[in-house]
Design a protein around this motif. Structure first.
Motif, PDB file in Angstrom:
ATOM      1  N   VAL A  73      65.195 -16.034  53.042  1.00 16.08           N
ATOM      2  CA  VAL A  73      65.237 -17.262  53.818  1.00 16.08           C
ATOM      3  C   VAL A  73      63.795 -17.699  54.046  1.00 16.08           C
ATOM      4  O   VAL A  73      62.939 -16.904  54.420  1.00 16.08           O
ATOM      5  N   ALA A  74      63.518 -18.974  53.753  1.00 15.86           N
ATOM      6  CA  ALA A  74      62.138 -19.437  53.724  1.00 15.86           C
ATOM      7  C   ALA A  74      62.015 -20.838  54.295  1.00 15.86           C
ATOM      8  O   ALA A  74      63.006 -21.548  54.477  1.00 15.86           O
ATOM      9  N   SER A  75      60.774 -21.209  54.570  1.00 14.47           N
ATOM     10  CA  SER A  75      60.475 -22.552  55.057  1.00 14.47           C
ATOM     11  C   SER A  75      59.168 -22.996  54.428  1.00 14.47           C
ATOM     12  O   SER A  75      58.187 -22.247  54.421  1.00 14.47           O
ATOM     13  N   VAL A  76      59.139 -24.193  53.895  1.00 12.41           N
ATOM     14  CA  VAL A  76      57.945 -24.725  53.245  1.00 12.41           C
ATOM     15  C   VAL A  76      57.252 -25.708  54.175  1.00 12.41           C
ATOM     16  O   VAL A  76      57.891 -26.585  54.761  1.00 12.41           O
ATOM     17  N   ASP A  77      55.952 -25.540  54.324  1.00 10.37           N
ATOM     18  CA  ASP A  77      55.158 -26.485  55.085  1.00 10.37           C
ATOM     19  C   ASP A  77      55.075 -27.780  54.275  1.00 10.37           C
ATOM     20  O   ASP A  77      54.535 -27.785  53.168  1.00 10.37           O
ATOM     21  N   PHE A  83      54.900 -21.797  51.224  1.00  9.84           N
ATOM     22  CA  PHE A  83      55.879 -21.119  52.067  1.00  9.84           C
ATOM     23  C   PHE A  83      55.204 -20.642  53.340  1.00  9.84           C
ATOM     24  O   PHE A  83      54.139 -20.029  53.292  1.00  9.84           O
ATOM     25  N   ASP A  84      55.831 -20.938  54.464  1.00 12.90           N
ATOM     26  CA  ASP A  84      55.221 -20.681  55.767  1.00 12.90           C
ATOM     27  C   ASP A  84      56.012 -19.602  56.502  1.00 12.90           C
ATOM     28  O   ASP A  84      57.053 -19.867  57.104  1.00 12.90           O
ATOM     29  N   PHE A  85      55.505 -18.375  56.453  1.00  9.13           N
ATOM     30  CA  PHE A  85      56.183 -17.236  57.076  1.00  9.13           C
ATOM     31  C   PHE A  85      56.322 -17.430  58.582  1.00  9.13           C
ATOM     32  O   PHE A  85      57.351 -17.074  59.172  1.00  9.13           O
ATOM     33  N   GLU A  86      55.320 -18.004  59.219  1.00 10.71           N
ATOM     34  CA  GLU A  86      55.364 -18.180  60.667  1.00 10.71           C
ATOM     35  C   GLU A  86      56.478 -19.128  61.093  1.00 10.71           C
ATOM     36  O   GLU A  86      57.105 -18.934  62.133  1.00 10.71           O
ATOM     37  N   ARG A  87      56.733 -20.171  60.303  1.00 10.45           N
ATOM     38  CA  ARG A  87      57.823 -21.098  60.624  1.00 10.45           C
ATOM     39  C   ARG A  87      59.172 -20.386  60.611  1.00 10.45           C
ATOM     40  O   ARG A  87      60.031 -20.634  61.459  1.00 10.45           O
ATOM     41  N   ASN A 110      65.525 -22.767  54.059  1.00 14.45           N
ATOM     42  CA  ASN A 110      66.138 -22.772  52.733  1.00 14.45           C
ATOM     43  C   ASN A 110      66.417 -21.331  52.332  1.00 14.45           C
ATOM     44  O   ASN A 110      65.559 -20.465  52.493  1.00 14.45           O
ATOM     45  N   PHE A 111      67.625 -21.086  51.838  1.00 18.30           N
ATOM     46  CA  PHE A 111      67.974 -19.752  51.359  1.00 18.30           C
ATOM     47  C   PHE A 111      67.739 -19.717  49.858  1.00 18.30           C
ATOM     48  O   PHE A 111      68.462 -20.348  49.083  1.00 18.30           O
TER      49      PHE A 111
END
Length: 286
Positions: A73-77, A83-87, A110-111
Motif C-alpha cells: 500500500v503506497a502513496s505518491v507525492d 512514493f511517500d512513506f510518511e504519507r 494505492n494498493f
C-alpha cells in the motif's frame, strides 16, 4: 486464512539475469488483502488487521468471489512523483473513523499488487511466479486504487538506473519459476538505492547504540538523526576510544561531544522534517 509473507533477501548491486524479472520496489508497507463472501480484510506483514485504515480498498475490482492478494500500500507525492512513506504512515496511524474516511477522500492510497496467493478456494502458492502473474492479470482490473506492478524481463541494471533517476527506493529481482514460500528466500532479492552523506557525530546514547549526527547546512551544523545501523564492533571500539576526549556534557540518556568525528552514512532518503531516514554507518572520514 492469513498466509505468511514471502520475504526478500538483500543484494548490494543490480544485476541482469534471464532467469529473473525485475519490479520497482515500492516505498510503502506490505499489505495482504483477503476477499471472501463480499467482505474485505486487510493485514500487514505481521498479521495486524488494518482493514479500517483503508476504506478506499474495500471494493476490489474483480469478479472473483474469493481471493488473496499480496502487495504494497503506497502513496505518491503529487508534487514530486515519488512514493511517500510518511504519507502512508500518517494514514496507518489514524484512529478516528471520521478522520480515516476524510483522509481516504483527500489523500487516497494505492494498493500496488504483485502476487495472488489464492483464488476461489484454490491455493496458488505452489505455482511458478509467472503463472501466478498471468492469473493475477486476468483476475484484477486496475483502477484508481488498485494497480498491477510493472516488471521487466532480465534487465535489472536498466531498471535500477531508471528508478534511480526517479529517486525511487530500489528494485526487486524475482526468479520466474519461484513458488511462494512463507519465509525469507534468495529467489526474491531487493537492491536498495542508497544515498550517501557525510555527517558529524555530536553525541551518543548511553543505554543502547545510537550516535547523534549532524549535517552541515549553510555553514552551520544542524541535527540530522541517530545512527543505529551498520556499526561494526571495530568501529564502535574506535569511536568510544576517541569520544572520551571530546565529551562536553550529558543530559538524561545522552552524552554530547565536540563534533569533530566525521563519518559517511547511507540512507534511503530524507524525511519531511529534514532527518536522515534509517541512516546506517559506512565508514569514518579521516
Amino acid at each position: 486464512m492469513f498466509y505468511e509473507p514471502m520475504l526478500l533477501e538483500t543484494r548490494a548491486e543490480a544485476f541482469d539475469s534471464a532467469a529473473h524479472i525485475y519490479e520497482p520496489k515500492i516505498d510503502g508497507h506490505r499489505l495482504q488483502l483477503h476477499l471472501s463472501g463480499g467482505q474485505v480484510r486487510l493485514f500487514t506483514r505481521h498479521k495486524n488487521d488494518c482493514t479500517r485504515q483503508y476504506p478506499e480498498l474495500w471494493n476490489v475490482p474483480t469478479e472473483a468471489e474469493e481471493l488473496v492478494l499480496d502487495g504494497e500500500v503506497a502513496s505518491v507525492d503529487p508534487e514530486t512523483g515519488i512514493f511517500d512513506f510518511e504519507r502512508v504512515m500518517e494514514r496507518f496511524q489514524l484512529k478516528k473513523a471520521d478522520r480515516i474516511h476524510g483522509a481516504a477522500e483527500r489523500r487516497p492510497v494505492n494498493f500496488v499488487v504483485f502476487d495472488i496467493l489464492q483464488l476461489n478456494g484454490q491455493d496458488l502458492r505452489g505455482l511458478p511466479l509467472m503463472d501466478r502473474k498471468r492469473i493475477l492479470a486476468d483476475v484484477l482490473r486496475p483502477n484508481e486504487y488498485f494497480t498491477l506492478i510493472s516488471f521487466v524481463d532480465g534487465r535489472g541494471r536498466d531498471l535500477f538506473e531508471a528508478i534511480s533517476a526517479r529517486k525511487w527506493e530500489g528494485i526487486v529481482g524475482k526468479v520466474k519459476g519461484s513458488s511462494y514460500v512463507g519465509r525469507r528466500s534468495p529467489d526474491w532479492l531487493k537492491i536498495i538505492r542508497w544515498e550517501y552523506h557525510d555527517v558529524f557525530i555530536a553525541g551518543y546514547r548511553k543505554s543502547e547504540l545510537g550516535w547523534l549526527v549532524y549535517v552541515q547546512e549553510e555553514g552551520r551544523l544542524r541535527p540530522a538523526g541517530i545512527v543505529e545501523l551498520g556499526v561494526t564492533i571495530a568501529a564502535a571500539r574506535a569511536f568510544y576510544g576517541v569520544s572520551k576526549q571530546l565529551v562536553v556534557g550529558e543530559k538524561g540518556d545522552f552524552v554530547y561531544l565536540e563534533p569533530k568525528i566525521q563519518a559517511r552514512v547511507k540512507t534511503r532518503n530524507w524525511t519531511k522534517a529534514g532527518m536522515l531516514r534509517q541512516p546506517a554507518f559506512v565508514e569514518f572520514i579521516l
